[in-house]
Design a protein around this motif. Structure first.
Motif, PDB file in Angstrom:
ATOM      1  N   SER A  17      -2.255  37.105  29.325  1.00 32.86           N
ATOM      2  CA  SER A  17      -1.939  37.335  30.737  1.00 32.86           C
ATOM      3  C   SER A  17      -0.959  36.271  31.206  1.00 32.86           C
ATOM      4  CB  SER A  17      -3.209  37.277  31.589  1.00 32.86           C
ATOM      5  OG  SER A  17      -2.904  37.148  32.964  1.00 32.86           O
ATOM      6  N   PHE A  18       0.134  36.709  31.839  1.00 37.02           N
ATOM      7  CA  PHE A  18       1.079  35.748  32.395  1.00 37.02           C
ATOM      8  C   PHE A  18       0.470  34.973  33.561  1.00 37.02           C
ATOM      9  CE2 PHE A  18       5.164  38.206  31.014  1.00 37.02           C
ATOM     10  CZ  PHE A  18       4.966  37.756  29.720  1.00 37.02           C
ATOM     11  N   SER A  19      -0.311  35.660  34.408  1.00 36.64           N
ATOM     12  CA  SER A  19      -0.884  34.996  35.582  1.00 36.64           C
ATOM     13  C   SER A  19      -1.906  33.944  35.173  1.00 36.64           C
ATOM     14  CB  SER A  19      -1.517  36.025  36.521  1.00 36.64           C
ATOM     15  OG  SER A  19      -2.559  36.730  35.867  1.00 36.64           O
ATOM     16  N   LYS A  20      -2.751  34.270  34.195  1.00 37.92           N
ATOM     17  CA  LYS A  20      -3.739  33.291  33.736  1.00 37.92           C
ATOM     18  C   LYS A  20      -3.060  32.110  33.045  1.00 37.92           C
ATOM     19  CE  LYS A  20      -7.560  36.560  33.116  1.00 37.92           C
ATOM     20  NZ  LYS A  20      -8.474  37.215  32.148  1.00 37.92           N
ATOM     21  N   ALA A  21      -2.033  32.404  32.251  1.00 31.99           N
ATOM     22  CA  ALA A  21      -1.300  31.333  31.567  1.00 31.99           C
ATOM     23  C   ALA A  21      -0.605  30.426  32.578  1.00 31.99           C
ATOM     24  CB  ALA A  21      -0.285  31.927  30.601  1.00 31.99           C
ATOM     25  N   ALA A  22      -0.031  31.031  33.633  1.00 33.26           N
ATOM     26  CA  ALA A  22       0.641  30.243  34.659  1.00 33.26           C
ATOM     27  C   ALA A  22      -0.343  29.310  35.348  1.00 33.26           C
ATOM     28  CB  ALA A  22       1.304  31.166  35.678  1.00 33.26           C
ATOM     29  N   LYS A  23      -1.554  29.790  35.585  1.00 38.74           N
ATOM     30  CA  LYS A  23      -2.573  28.959  36.221  1.00 38.74           C
ATOM     31  C   LYS A  23      -2.945  27.774  35.339  1.00 38.74           C
ATOM     32  CE  LYS A  23      -6.985  29.302  38.671  1.00 38.74           C
ATOM     33  NZ  LYS A  23      -8.079  30.205  39.095  1.00 38.74           N
ATOM     34  N   VAL A  24      -3.112  28.022  34.039  1.00 36.40           N
ATOM     35  CA  VAL A  24      -3.442  26.944  33.101  1.00 36.40           C
ATOM     36  C   VAL A  24      -2.317  25.918  33.032  1.00 36.40           C
ATOM     37  CG1 VAL A  24      -3.860  26.400  30.669  1.00 36.40           C
ATOM     38  CG2 VAL A  24      -4.984  28.374  31.709  1.00 36.40           C
ATOM     39  N   LYS A  25      -1.094  26.397  33.051  1.00 34.95           N
ATOM     40  CA  LYS A  25       0.077  25.506  32.936  1.00 34.95           C
ATOM     41  C   LYS A  25       0.478  24.900  34.274  1.00 34.95           C
ATOM     42  CE  LYS A  25       2.205  24.892  29.823  1.00 34.95           C
ATOM     43  NZ  LYS A  25       2.066  23.747  28.887  1.00 34.95           N
ATOM     44  N   ASN A  26      -0.209  25.266  35.337  1.00 35.46           N
ATOM     45  CA  ASN A  26       0.101  24.780  36.691  1.00 35.46           C
ATOM     46  C   ASN A  26       1.541  25.145  37.083  1.00 35.46           C
ATOM     47  OD1 ASN A  26      -0.602  23.516  39.114  1.00 35.46           O
ATOM     48  ND2 ASN A  26       0.205  21.542  38.449  1.00 35.46           N
ATOM     49  N   HIS A  49       4.643  43.078  24.581  1.00 39.33           N
ATOM     50  CA  HIS A  49       4.606  44.384  25.232  1.00 39.33           C
ATOM     51  C   HIS A  49       4.025  44.151  26.618  1.00 39.33           C
ATOM     52  CE1 HIS A  49       5.585  46.545  21.584  1.00 39.33           C
ATOM     53  NE2 HIS A  49       4.539  46.042  20.943  1.00 39.33           N
ATOM     54  N   ARG A  50       4.730  44.594  27.645  1.00 38.56           N
ATOM     55  CA  ARG A  50       4.261  44.442  29.016  1.00 38.56           C
ATOM     56  C   ARG A  50       3.751  45.782  29.501  1.00 38.56           C
ATOM     57  NH1 ARG A  50       8.355  41.183  27.621  1.00 38.56           N
ATOM     58  NH2 ARG A  50       8.673  39.146  28.605  1.00 38.56           N
ATOM     59  N   THR A  51       2.493  45.823  29.895  1.00 42.69           N
ATOM     60  CA  THR A  51       1.863  47.059  30.361  1.00 42.69           C
ATOM     61  C   THR A  51       1.184  46.800  31.699  1.00 42.69           C
ATOM     62  OG1 THR A  51      -0.312  46.638  29.356  1.00 42.69           O
ATOM     63  CG2 THR A  51       1.383  47.622  27.934  1.00 42.69           C
ATOM     64  N   PRO A  52       0.813  47.852  32.437  1.00 45.19           N
ATOM     65  CA  PRO A  52       0.120  47.664  33.715  1.00 45.19           C
ATOM     66  C   PRO A  52      -1.213  46.909  33.570  1.00 45.19           C
ATOM     67  CG  PRO A  52       0.969  49.896  33.558  1.00 45.19           C
ATOM     68  CD  PRO A  52       1.150  49.272  32.206  1.00 45.19           C
ATOM     69  N   THR A  53      -1.798  46.954  32.399  1.00 47.24           N
ATOM     70  CA  THR A  53      -3.099  46.299  32.200  1.00 47.24           C
ATOM     71  C   THR A  53      -2.987  44.895  31.612  1.00 47.24           C
ATOM     72  OG1 THR A  53      -3.302  47.334  30.024  1.00 47.24           O
ATOM     73  CG2 THR A  53      -4.268  48.505  31.916  1.00 47.24           C
ATOM     74  N   GLY A  54      -1.788  44.460  31.267  1.00 45.69           N
ATOM     75  CA  GLY A  54      -1.634  43.118  30.713  1.00 45.69           C
ATOM     76  C   GLY A  54      -0.515  43.032  29.701  1.00 45.69           C
ATOM     77  N   ILE A  55      -0.616  42.088  28.800  1.00 42.73           N
ATOM     78  CA  ILE A  55       0.424  41.875  27.796  1.00 42.73           C
ATOM     79  C   ILE A  55      -0.205  41.766  26.416  1.00 42.73           C
ATOM     80  CG2 ILE A  55       2.033  40.725  29.364  1.00 42.73           C
ATOM     81  CD1 ILE A  55       1.044  38.051  28.174  1.00 42.73           C
ATOM     82  N   THR A  56       0.526  42.203  25.422  1.00 42.34           N
ATOM     83  CA  THR A  56       0.112  42.015  24.030  1.00 42.34           C
ATOM     84  C   THR A  56       1.337  41.597  23.239  1.00 42.34           C
ATOM     85  OG1 THR A  56       0.521  44.351  23.520  1.00 42.34           O
ATOM     86  CG2 THR A  56      -1.748  43.727  24.152  1.00 42.34           C
ATOM     87  N   LEU A  57       1.107  40.898  22.165  1.00 37.17           N
ATOM     88  CA  LEU A  57       2.209  40.458  21.321  1.00 37.17           C
ATOM     89  C   LEU A  57       2.809  41.625  20.560  1.00 37.17           C
ATOM     90  CD1 LEU A  57       0.655  37.179  19.856  1.00 37.17           C
ATOM     91  CD2 LEU A  57       2.690  37.291  21.320  1.00 37.17           C
ATOM     92  N   THR A  58       4.131  41.643  20.453  1.00 36.03           N
ATOM     93  CA  THR A  58       4.803  42.571  19.548  1.00 36.03           C
ATOM     94  C   THR A  58       4.590  42.076  18.119  1.00 36.03           C
ATOM     95  OG1 THR A  58       6.874  41.340  19.601  1.00 36.03           O
ATOM     96  CG2 THR A  58       6.569  43.030  21.304  1.00 36.03           C
TER      97      THR A  58
END
Length: 285
Positions: A17-26, A49-58
């Protein structure tokens, strides 16, 4: 490719998740997303891969993640080691002896920059100090302004006159001032070359048509005061030194026609360090 991009990528891969990662990285989510976009553009591959439910690695992202994780872990360790090294490695300050003795002690007491201790190195001339700064053996120097390099950060600290020092039984004891022309025939004691003050004395006397009557050259330190007190001759010093001879059997007179003054500047290649040190010093004035 930089470490911030890599750390944002690995955290996003772990969190899915980009949002969760952003929170961890401040970081803000747009900032982290920009890191990922920059990394993908730099590598020329799509990592998520960017999807409405989140992200997964290609597939490429999975391969890159497995290869880069040990690298980012090692880079993080190296970065922390360097930070610890910087905190333990002293800030190296260089100064002329007179400035270090009578100007800096009170003003630099308890100074620290980025929690680093401070070491002080003395050199006898401004040109030597400037060379040490340019060779990165010193982080900042206190030198005569005439020697500063315009490519370096600098700030003037103070300007002072020159004084003549005499033994207590000298004929000028009742004077308030003295002229340089009156000193040209006096037996003169100077520090050994190279020395900024010695150079200025010689040049000023030569400008009025005299060759200085140097009878003795002494090493740097207080030896010169003892020689004057013993009646071996007179000497010429900056005001900073002349104002600190009350404990000696000497008296000082300002030289009214000495053609130059001494201006001392703080010089550094690091503008941030120079600015912080300057503000710390000037709080006393």
């Amino acid at each position: 490719m930089n470490l911030d991009w890599l750390q944002s990528f690995t955290e996003a891969a772990k969190q899915k998740s980009f949002s969760k990662a952003a929170k961890v990285k401040n970081l803000s989510q747009p900032a982290l997303s920009k890191h990922i976009q920059n990394l993908e553009n730099n590598l020329g591959v799509r990592l998520f891969h960017r999807t409405p439910t989140g992200i997964t690695l290609t597939e490429a992202g999975e391969h890159f993640y497995n290869r880069i994780m040990p690298v980012t872990a090692e880079l993080t360790v190296i970065s922390e080691e360097l930070q610890r090294f910087c905190r333990s490695n002293p800030i190296a300050i260089g100064s002329l002896p007179s400035v270090a003795t009578y100007y800096l002690p009170l003003r630099m007491k308890d100074f620290k920059f980025m929690n680093r201790p401070v070491s002080l190195m003395l050199q006898n001339t401004s040109s030597e100090l400037l060379q040490s700064l340019q060779e990165e053996r010193l982080d900042a120097v206190f030198i005569e302004t005439d020697y500063t390099d315009k490519s370096l950060w600098s700030c003037e600290l103070f300007t002072e006159s020159y004084y003549a020092l005499f033994p207590l039984d000298h004929k000028y004891k009742s004077n308030d001032t003295v002229q340089l022309t009156e000193l040209c025939e006096e037996p003169l004691i100077t520090h050994q070359a190279p020395c900024d003050t010695r150079s200025h004395i010689v040049s000023q006397m030569e400008l009025i048509g005299y060759k200085p009557n140097i009878v003795s050259e002494v090493a740097f330190g207080d030896f010169i005061y003892g020689s004057v007190a013993a009646g071996m001759g007179i000497t010429i010093v900056p005001e900073l030194l002349a104002k600190n001879i009350n404990h000696l059997d000497l008296f000082a007179l300002p030289i009214v026609d000495f053609g130059r003054k001494r201006t001392i500047s703080l010089v550094s290649q690091n503008k941030r360090l120079g600015s912080v040190l300057y503000q710390f010093i000037k709080r006393i004035d």
